[in-house]
Design a protein around this motif. Structure first.
Motif, PDB file in Angstrom:
ATOM      1  N   LEU A 179       0.825  -1.216   0.000  1.00  0.00           N
ATOM      2  CA  LEU A 179       0.000   0.000   0.000  1.00  0.00           C
ATOM      3  C   LEU A 179       0.856   1.262   0.000  1.00  0.00           C
ATOM      4  O   LEU A 179       0.418   2.317  -0.439  1.00  0.00           O
ATOM      5  N   ARG A 180       2.080   1.153   0.470  1.00  0.00           N
ATOM      6  CA  ARG A 180       2.987   2.306   0.475  1.00  0.00           C
ATOM      7  C   ARG A 180       3.874   2.335  -0.783  1.00  0.00           C
ATOM      8  O   ARG A 180       4.850   3.070  -0.834  1.00  0.00           O
ATOM      9  N   GLY A 181       3.532   1.506  -1.750  1.00  0.00           N
ATOM     10  CA  GLY A 181       4.236   1.565  -3.034  1.00  0.00           C
ATOM     11  C   GLY A 181       5.492   0.722  -3.133  1.00  0.00           C
ATOM     12  O   GLY A 181       6.274   0.868  -4.080  1.00  0.00           O
ATOM     13  N   GLY A 182       5.705  -0.160  -2.177  1.00  0.00           N
ATOM     14  CA  GLY A 182       6.867  -1.051  -2.248  1.00  0.00           C
ATOM     15  C   GLY A 182       6.683  -2.129  -3.311  1.00  0.00           C
ATOM     16  O   GLY A 182       5.572  -2.364  -3.784  1.00  0.00           O
ATOM     17  N   THR A 183       7.772  -2.784  -3.691  1.00  0.00           N
ATOM     18  CA  THR A 183       7.709  -3.838  -4.708  1.00  0.00           C
ATOM     19  C   THR A 183       7.208  -5.140  -4.075  1.00  0.00           C
ATOM     20  O   THR A 183       7.272  -5.296  -2.844  1.00  0.00           O
ATOM     21  N   PRO A 184       6.757  -6.088  -4.914  1.00  0.00           N
ATOM     22  CA  PRO A 184       6.377  -7.401  -4.377  1.00  0.00           C
ATOM     23  C   PRO A 184       7.513  -8.038  -3.575  1.00  0.00           C
ATOM     24  O   PRO A 184       7.278  -8.660  -2.530  1.00  0.00           O
ATOM     25  N   GLU A 185       8.740  -7.857  -4.036  1.00  0.00           N
ATOM     26  CA  GLU A 185       9.869  -8.444  -3.323  1.00  0.00           C
ATOM     27  C   GLU A 185      10.009  -7.824  -1.930  1.00  0.00           C
ATOM     28  O   GLU A 185      10.247  -8.527  -0.946  1.00  0.00           O
ATOM     29  N   GLN A 186       9.840  -6.512  -1.850  1.00  0.00           N
ATOM     30  CA  GLN A 186       9.901  -5.848  -0.540  1.00  0.00           C
ATOM     31  C   GLN A 186       8.765  -6.314   0.360  1.00  0.00           C
ATOM     32  O   GLN A 186       8.948  -6.513   1.564  1.00  0.00           O
ATOM     33  N   ALA A 187       7.591  -6.492  -0.241  1.00  0.00           N
ATOM     34  CA  ALA A 187       6.438  -6.958   0.549  1.00  0.00           C
ATOM     35  C   ALA A 187       6.717  -8.341   1.131  1.00  0.00           C
ATOM     36  O   ALA A 187       6.410  -8.615   2.306  1.00  0.00           O
ATOM     37  N   VAL A 188       7.319  -9.203   0.321  1.00  0.00           N
ATOM     38  CA  VAL A 188       7.615 -10.562   0.789  1.00  0.00           C
ATOM     39  C   VAL A 188       8.719 -10.527   1.859  1.00  0.00           C
ATOM     40  O   VAL A 188       8.688 -11.296   2.823  1.00  0.00           O
TER      41      VAL A 188
END
Lengths: 170, 293
Positions: free
Chosen positions: B186-195
């Motif tokens: 939701l803060r615009g991070g990448t899928p990799e950052q989310a994981v």
């Protein structure tokens, strides 16, 4: 893969306090209600393992009876289902056991329910997050997945027609 | 399309140039055969129910039927509104909203399991805190629920999400991990950052046992939900800062599974160990249920 849909994770919409010990159990009870086509006149309910230890705190007994009375997971009458079952004239009793011989999981119930001449014995497991599964019907192993928002009536009907074909074939 | 690991998930998102939430929505559309609009509307309904639970809980200082919980959401909300909270607006709002939801759950009120009822406070806590503090619109929060469910599906299918199966690490741990990844997206991070955020959050809760007093989803569950929101924000901040989990997320989930399997039955929601069998825990049980034990 037991969990298939985003709504297996986000959901069900339910009355508290536990998705596995309350909501998942409502669905097991509701499936039996749909199989019988009505709420049973008599029900013998066995709770195993974690269900047996903590059913009072989680309202697992209220949840199962609520389902047997035809309620959904978000029905606010669930908290009064012990009294409602009596009003409906349902004779019920609870038994407790450590481990189930049919299925290995801490959240298991086996219900024998009678409505008119129809008697069913149904085993259900609550897998967590409100998702449950019917694994036993009348001493036969089955695999019927119950998820939030599923049409339990249709699932019960499907099972009955398969069963009928099987009986007619023999 | 089946996604069975976080590694596959990141690859699929990169290949299709989609967020994790968009990927979940696509999968759900394909699998269920329902229209995308219907699926979004169903998720919206869940978000609305979550908001209703928060709104009710934040004003309700009544006790649960057990008498061992209730009233803390109001206290936390008042304290927060006085501007005293050391942990800042994002975390203190999430704490209050999380308390509101979990107390509501203990009163047998209507909530949404995310992924379970025992851990239902964490996601609404962080989502409505984002909404309040940076104005994240509801439409984005709905997409956030798709992000959370994708992360939750991978965890649930590789390990477990219920305290009875794998301890509180599986329940509050999974919900916190899902929330951390959702904040990042939701803060615009990448899928990799989310994981990465998912992995970092889950690592912090590995080994946590499920030891509810008198078997009730109240003590310590409600406050563990609150702490879960703080961990979710910390893990999300680390991931957004570019910090990676040294242990890949799939391996963290594998560790959670093995720890859960090794956990004795007394510490998996049976109320036969841990806090449930402290002096006070036993007294509460005795007071509430005069039964065999």
């Amino acid at each position: 893969m037991e969990f298939q849909s985003c709504f297996d994770i986000i959901g069900p919409i339910m009355v508290g306090p536990s998705s596995s010990h309350t909501a998942g159990v409502v669905s097991i009870g509701k499936f039996i209600y749909e199989m019988l086509g009505d709420c049973p006149q008599e029900a013998n309910i066995v709770f195993y393992d974690s269900f047996a230890e903590t059913y009072q705190g989680h309202g697992t007994d209220k949840a199962l009876l609520g389902g047997l009375l035809g309620m959904d997971t978000d029905d606010q009458r669930i908290k009064n289902s012990l009294e409602l079952a009596k009003e409906y004239g349902m004779q019920y009793q609870f038994e407790f056991a450590e481990e189930c011989e049919y299925y290995d999981h801490p959240n298991i119930t086996i219900v024998t329910a009678k409505c008119g001449d129809y008697v069913v014995k149904v085993g259900g497991v609550s897998l967590g997050g409100g998702l449950s599964k019917i694994f036993l019907i009348n001493d036969k192993m089955v695999d019927i997945r119950l998820s939030a928002g599923d049409d339990l009536k249709a699932l019960a009907r499907d099972y009955q027609s398969i069963e009928k074909e099987f009986m007619e074939a023999i | 399309m089946e996604i069975q690991s976080m590694r596959e998930l990141i690859k699929a998102c990169e290949k299709e140039q989609k967020t994790i939430g968009e990927m979940m929505l696509k999968m759900e559309t394909e699998k269920s055969g329902r229209d995308k609009e219907i699926i979004i509307a169903m998720m919206e309904e869940r978000l609305i129910k979550m908001k209703e639970a928060v709104d009710r809980g934040i004003k309700d200082d009544s006790a649960a039927p057990s008498g061992i919980s209730g009233g803390d959401a109001v206290k936390m909300y008042d304290y927060m509104n006085q501007g005293k909270a050391l942990s800042g607006n994002y975390i203190s709002n999430a704490m209050a909203f999380s308390l509101a939801t979990s107390e509501n759950n203990a009163r047998m009120g209507v909530i949404v399991a995310t992924p379970t009822a025992g851990a239902a406070g964490i996601l609404p806590g962080v989502l409505f805190s984002l909404h309040k503090n940076d104005g994240t619109p509801f439409k984005d929060l709905v997409m956030g629920l798709f992000t959370a469910s994708m992360l939750g599906l991978v965890i649930a299918n590789r390990s477990f999400i219920s305290g009875a199966a794998g301890g509180c690490q599986a329940e509050v741990g999974s919900a916190t991990a899902m929330a951390a990844g959702t904040i990042v997206e939701l803060r615009g991070g990448t899928p990799e950052q989310a994981v990465n955020a998912t992995a970092i959050a889950m690592k912090s809760l590995l080994g946590l046992v499920c030891d509810p007093v008198a078997g009730l989803v109240e003590v310590p569950c409600i406050k563990r939900n609150v702490i879960g929101t703080s961990i979710a924000f910390s893990a999300a901040d680390m991931a957004l800062a570019g910090i990676e989990s040294q242990i890949p997320c799939d391996e963290v989930i594998g560790a959670m599974y093995r720890i859960g399997k090794d956990m004795p039955r007394t510490l998996r929601e049976t109320a036969l160990g841990g806090l449930a069998t402290t002096e006070t825990g036993k007294q509460v049980k005795e007071r509430l249920f005069c039964r065999k034990s």
